[in-house]
Design a protein around this motif. Structure first.
Motif, PDB file in Angstrom:
ATOM      1  N   GLU A  83      37.118  52.891  37.607  1.00  0.00           N
ATOM      2  CA  GLU A  83      38.064  52.886  36.498  1.00  0.00           C
ATOM      3  C   GLU A  83      39.486  52.989  37.049  1.00  0.00           C
ATOM      4  OE1 GLU A  83      37.048  55.961  33.772  1.00  0.00           O
ATOM      5  OE2 GLU A  83      35.243  54.959  33.062  1.00  0.00           O
ATOM      6  N   GLY A  84      40.279  52.018  36.717  1.00  0.00           N
ATOM      7  CA  GLY A  84      41.637  51.939  37.239  1.00  0.00           C
ATOM      8  C   GLY A  84      41.884  50.653  37.987  1.00  0.00           C
ATOM      9  N   VAL A  85      40.836  50.068  38.586  1.00  0.00           N
ATOM     10  CA  VAL A  85      41.017  48.834  39.360  1.00  0.00           C
ATOM     11  C   VAL A  85      39.996  47.753  39.010  1.00  0.00           C
ATOM     12  CG1 VAL A  85      42.197  49.896  41.326  1.00  0.00           C
ATOM     13  CG2 VAL A  85      39.690  49.860  41.259  1.00  0.00           C
ATOM     14  N   ARG A  86      39.284  47.916  37.906  1.00  0.00           N
ATOM     15  CA  ARG A  86      38.335  46.862  37.520  1.00  0.00           C
ATOM     16  C   ARG A  86      39.046  45.550  37.208  1.00  0.00           C
ATOM     17  NH1 ARG A  86      33.363  49.120  33.766  1.00  0.00           N
ATOM     18  NH2 ARG A  86      32.763  50.887  35.093  1.00  0.00           N
ATOM     19  N   PHE A  87      40.265  45.640  36.728  1.00  0.00           N
ATOM     20  CA  PHE A  87      41.052  44.448  36.422  1.00  0.00           C
ATOM     21  C   PHE A  87      41.118  43.498  37.607  1.00  0.00           C
ATOM     22  CE2 PHE A  87      45.274  42.434  36.745  1.00  0.00           C
ATOM     23  CZ  PHE A  87      45.274  41.651  35.606  1.00  0.00           C
ATOM     24  N   TYR A  88      41.126  44.033  38.801  1.00  0.00           N
ATOM     25  CA  TYR A  88      41.323  43.222  40.005  1.00  0.00           C
ATOM     26  C   TYR A  88      40.027  42.705  40.602  1.00  0.00           C
ATOM     27  CZ  TYR A  88      45.859  45.381  39.473  1.00  0.00           C
ATOM     28  OH  TYR A  88      47.055  45.805  38.958  1.00  0.00           O
ATOM     29  N   ARG A  89      38.895  43.015  39.978  1.00  0.00           N
ATOM     30  CA  ARG A  89      37.600  42.594  40.488  1.00  0.00           C
ATOM     31  C   ARG A  89      37.041  41.451  39.644  1.00  0.00           C
ATOM     32  NH1 ARG A  89      34.747  48.167  40.376  1.00  0.00           N
ATOM     33  NH2 ARG A  89      33.296  46.854  39.214  1.00  0.00           N
ATOM     34  N   PHE A  90      36.637  40.399  40.315  1.00  0.00           N
ATOM     35  CA  PHE A  90      36.020  39.255  39.646  1.00  0.00           C
ATOM     36  C   PHE A  90      34.599  39.113  40.184  1.00  0.00           C
ATOM     37  CE2 PHE A  90      40.497  38.518  39.103  1.00  0.00           C
ATOM     38  CZ  PHE A  90      40.615  37.871  37.872  1.00  0.00           C
ATOM     39  N   ASP A  91      33.739  40.012  39.764  1.00  0.00           N
ATOM     40  CA  ASP A  91      32.385  40.050  40.303  1.00  0.00           C
ATOM     41  C   ASP A  91      31.583  38.804  39.975  1.00  0.00           C
ATOM     42  OD1 ASP A  91      32.944  42.571  41.313  1.00  0.00           O
ATOM     43  OD2 ASP A  91      32.133  43.609  39.546  1.00  0.00           O
ATOM     44  N   ASP A  92      31.927  38.127  38.885  1.00  0.00           N
ATOM     45  CA  ASP A  92      31.186  36.936  38.472  1.00  0.00           C
ATOM     46  C   ASP A  92      31.706  35.653  39.116  1.00  0.00           C
ATOM     47  OD1 ASP A  92      29.578  38.479  36.850  1.00  0.00           O
ATOM     48  OD2 ASP A  92      30.864  38.225  35.093  1.00  0.00           O
TER      49      ASP A  92
ATOM     50  N   GLY B 257      53.254  51.543  48.604  1.00  0.00           N
ATOM     51  CA  GLY B 257      52.728  52.863  48.261  1.00  0.00           C
ATOM     52  C   GLY B 257      53.758  53.822  47.718  1.00  0.00           C
ATOM     53  N   ARG B 258      54.871  53.295  47.213  1.00  0.00           N
ATOM     54  CA  ARG B 258      55.949  54.159  46.729  1.00  0.00           C
ATOM     55  C   ARG B 258      55.949  54.327  45.204  1.00  0.00           C
ATOM     56  NH1 ARG B 258      58.818  51.169  50.830  1.00  0.00           N
ATOM     57  NH2 ARG B 258      59.640  49.745  49.241  1.00  0.00           N
ATOM     58  N   VAL B 259      55.068  53.640  44.487  1.00  0.00           N
ATOM     59  CA  VAL B 259      54.967  53.792  43.038  1.00  0.00           C
ATOM     60  C   VAL B 259      53.943  54.879  42.738  1.00  0.00           C
ATOM     61  CG1 VAL B 259      54.228  52.657  40.898  1.00  0.00           C
ATOM     62  CG2 VAL B 259      55.668  51.428  42.529  1.00  0.00           C
ATOM     63  N   THR B 260      54.294  55.787  41.837  1.00  0.00           N
ATOM     64  CA  THR B 260      53.373  56.872  41.481  1.00  0.00           C
ATOM     65  C   THR B 260      52.175  56.330  40.708  1.00  0.00           C
ATOM     66  OG1 THR B 260      54.444  57.311  39.358  1.00  0.00           O
ATOM     67  CG2 THR B 260      55.330  58.456  41.310  1.00  0.00           C
ATOM     68  N   LEU B 261      51.158  57.154  40.591  1.00  0.00           N
ATOM     69  CA  LEU B 261      49.993  56.758  39.795  1.00  0.00           C
ATOM     70  C   LEU B 261      50.400  56.515  38.342  1.00  0.00           C
ATOM     71  CD1 LEU B 261      46.980  56.235  39.538  1.00  0.00           C
ATOM     72  CD2 LEU B 261      46.643  58.708  39.230  1.00  0.00           C
ATOM     73  N   ASP B 262      51.338  57.315  37.817  1.00  0.00           N
ATOM     74  CA  ASP B 262      51.830  57.086  36.456  1.00  0.00           C
ATOM     75  C   ASP B 262      52.493  55.711  36.336  1.00  0.00           C
ATOM     76  OD1 ASP B 262      50.905  59.513  35.596  1.00  0.00           O
ATOM     77  OD2 ASP B 262      52.849  60.524  35.694  1.00  0.00           O
ATOM     78  N   GLY B 263      53.236  55.333  37.377  1.00  0.00           N
ATOM     79  CA  GLY B 263      53.864  54.020  37.366  1.00  0.00           C
ATOM     80  C   GLY B 263      52.852  52.898  37.399  1.00  0.00           C
ATOM     81  N   PHE B 264      51.798  53.092  38.173  1.00  0.00           N
ATOM     82  CA  PHE B 264      50.721  52.099  38.217  1.00  0.00           C
ATOM     83  C   PHE B 264      50.032  52.004  36.862  1.00  0.00           C
ATOM     84  CE2 PHE B 264      46.188  51.123  38.965  1.00  0.00           C
ATOM     85  CZ  PHE B 264      46.327  49.857  39.522  1.00  0.00           C
ATOM     86  N   ALA B 265      49.804  53.157  36.219  1.00  0.00           N
ATOM     87  CA  ALA B 265      49.193  53.162  34.888  1.00  0.00           C
ATOM     88  C   ALA B 265      50.091  52.449  33.876  1.00  0.00           C
ATOM     89  CB  ALA B 265      48.920  54.594  34.438  1.00  0.00           C
TER      90      ALA B 265
ATOM     91  N   THR C  69      45.472  47.747  47.365  1.00  0.00           N
ATOM     92  CA  THR C  69      46.517  48.749  47.564  1.00  0.00           C
ATOM     93  C   THR C  69      46.297  49.943  46.654  1.00  0.00           C
ATOM     94  OG1 THR C  69      48.131  47.058  48.218  1.00  0.00           O
ATOM     95  CG2 THR C  69      49.006  49.180  47.475  1.00  0.00           C
ATOM     96  N   ALA C  70      45.963  49.686  45.391  1.00  0.00           N
ATOM     97  CA  ALA C  70      45.729  50.779  44.447  1.00  0.00           C
ATOM     98  C   ALA C  70      44.543  51.635  44.876  1.00  0.00           C
ATOM     99  CB  ALA C  70      45.488  50.209  43.049  1.00  0.00           C
ATOM    100  N   GLN C  71      43.505  51.020  45.373  1.00  0.00           N
ATOM    101  CA  GLN C  71      42.357  51.789  45.864  1.00  0.00           C
ATOM    102  C   GLN C  71      42.769  52.697  47.014  1.00  0.00           C
ATOM    103  OE1 GLN C  71      39.730  48.223  46.361  1.00  0.00           O
ATOM    104  NE2 GLN C  71      38.210  49.520  45.358  1.00  0.00           N
ATOM    105  N   ARG C  72      43.572  52.174  47.919  1.00  0.00           N
ATOM    106  CA  ARG C  72      43.978  52.959  49.086  1.00  0.00           C
ATOM    107  C   ARG C  72      44.966  54.056  48.727  1.00  0.00           C
ATOM    108  NH1 ARG C  72      48.474  52.281  51.940  1.00  0.00           N
ATOM    109  NH2 ARG C  72      48.804  50.176  51.099  1.00  0.00           N
TER     110      ARG C  72
END
Length: 226
Positions: free
Chosen positions: A161-170, A42-50, A151-154
Motif C-alpha cells: 500500500e503506497g506504491v501499487r500505482f507503480y506496479r503493472f503486474d498484468d 529522497g528529499r520529499v517527505t512521506l507527506d509530500g509523496f502522499a 525510489t518510494a520503496q527505498r
C-alpha cells in the motif's frame, strides 16, 4: 522517365516518433521539475509523496471515467487496455498513506483541477485529444513511473500500500506493450492536421503536469487531510 521519378520514395516518419520528438522539450522540463528532482533524491517527505499520490487520483479518475465513455470509439477504443487502469491501485495506496477516510479530506490543487477538467472535456468533445493525455500519462507510468516507485520503496520503506500505482503486474513486458501502443499510434487514420493538434495537446498535458508539481512543491501539505 525523369531522374526525379526514379528516386526512391522516403517513408513518412511514424507518428509515434513524431509525437515523442515534438513533445520532448515539455516532457523533459516536467521530468526535471524541482519537486520530481527532490523526490528522486529522497528529499520529499512521506507527506509530500502522499500529497502527490492524491493529486494523481484526480487525474486518473478523469482519465478512466473518460475511458468508459470512449470504450467503443473505433480509433481510441483499442488504446484503452483495462490493464492500464490505475484508479483502484490509487485507492489502495491512499488508504495506506492517509487512512480510510482519505477521500473526504483530499483537495485538488488548481492545476490538478484544470488538468482533470481538460481530460473530461476532451473525452466528451474530441477523443483524439483525450488520447494525447492518455499517451503522456500511461506511457510515462510504464517508463519513468517505475523509477519513482522504486525510489518510494527505498526512501519510505513502502512495499505494498503506497506504491501499487507503480506496479503493472498484468503487463509482464512493458517494452512489448509500449511497442504495441506505438504501433496503434502509427496506424491510426489521423490527418496531418489532426496529428499536429494531438502533438500540441500532448505538450499541454506535460505542461499541466509540471504545473501540478509546482503546486506540490509550494503547497503540498494543504491538499491532503491534516
Amino acid at each position: 522517365m525523369s531522374l526525379l521519378a526514379r528516386e526512391p520514395r522516403i517513408a513518412a516518419e511514424p507518428f509515434s516518433s513524431r509525437i515523442r520528438a515534438g513533445t520532448r522539450v515539455d516532457h523533459e522540463r516536467t521530468e526535471r521539475s524541482p519537486f520530481i528532482s527532490d523526490l528522486l533524491a529522497g528529499r520529499v517527505t512521506l507527506d509530500g509523496f502522499a500529497a502527490m499520490t492524491g493529486q494523481l487520483w484526480f487525474i486518473y479518475d478523469a482519465l478512466e471515467t473518460g475511458a468508459q465513455l470512449l470504450r467503443d470509439d473505433p480509433v481510441v477504443g483499442p488504446f484503452l487496455d483495462p490493464r492500464l487502469t490505475r484508479r483502484d491501485a490509487l485507492n489502495t495506496d491512499l488508504t495506506g498513506l492517509l487512512g480510510p477516510g482519505w477521500r473526504g479530506g483530499l483537495v485538488a490543487s488548481e492545476p490538478t483541477r484544470t488538468h482533470a477538467d481538460r481530460i473530461a472535456e476532451l473525452a466528451r468533445s474530441w477523443p483524439a485529444g483525450y488520447l494525447a493525455h492518455h499517451y503522456t500519462r500511461y506511457m510515462g507510468d510504464l517508463s519513468g513511473g517505475k523509477i519513482v516507485g522504486r525510489t518510494a520503496q527505498r526512501v519510505y520503506g513502502l512495499t505494498d500500500e503506497g506504491v501499487r500505482f507503480y506496479r503493472f503486474d498484468d503487463i509482464p513486458s512493458g517494452r512489448a506493450f509500449k511497442d504495441a501502443y506505438r504501433q496503434l499510434l502509427d496506424d491510426a487514420p489521423w490527418t496531418e492536421a489532426e496529428q499536429l493538434r494531438i502533438m500540441d495537446e500532448a505538450s499541454l498535458s506535460f505542461r499541466l503536469t509540471g504545473d501540478m508539481f509546482e503546486a506540490l512543491e509550494h503547497h503540498g501539505s494543504s491538499f491532503v487531510p491534516s
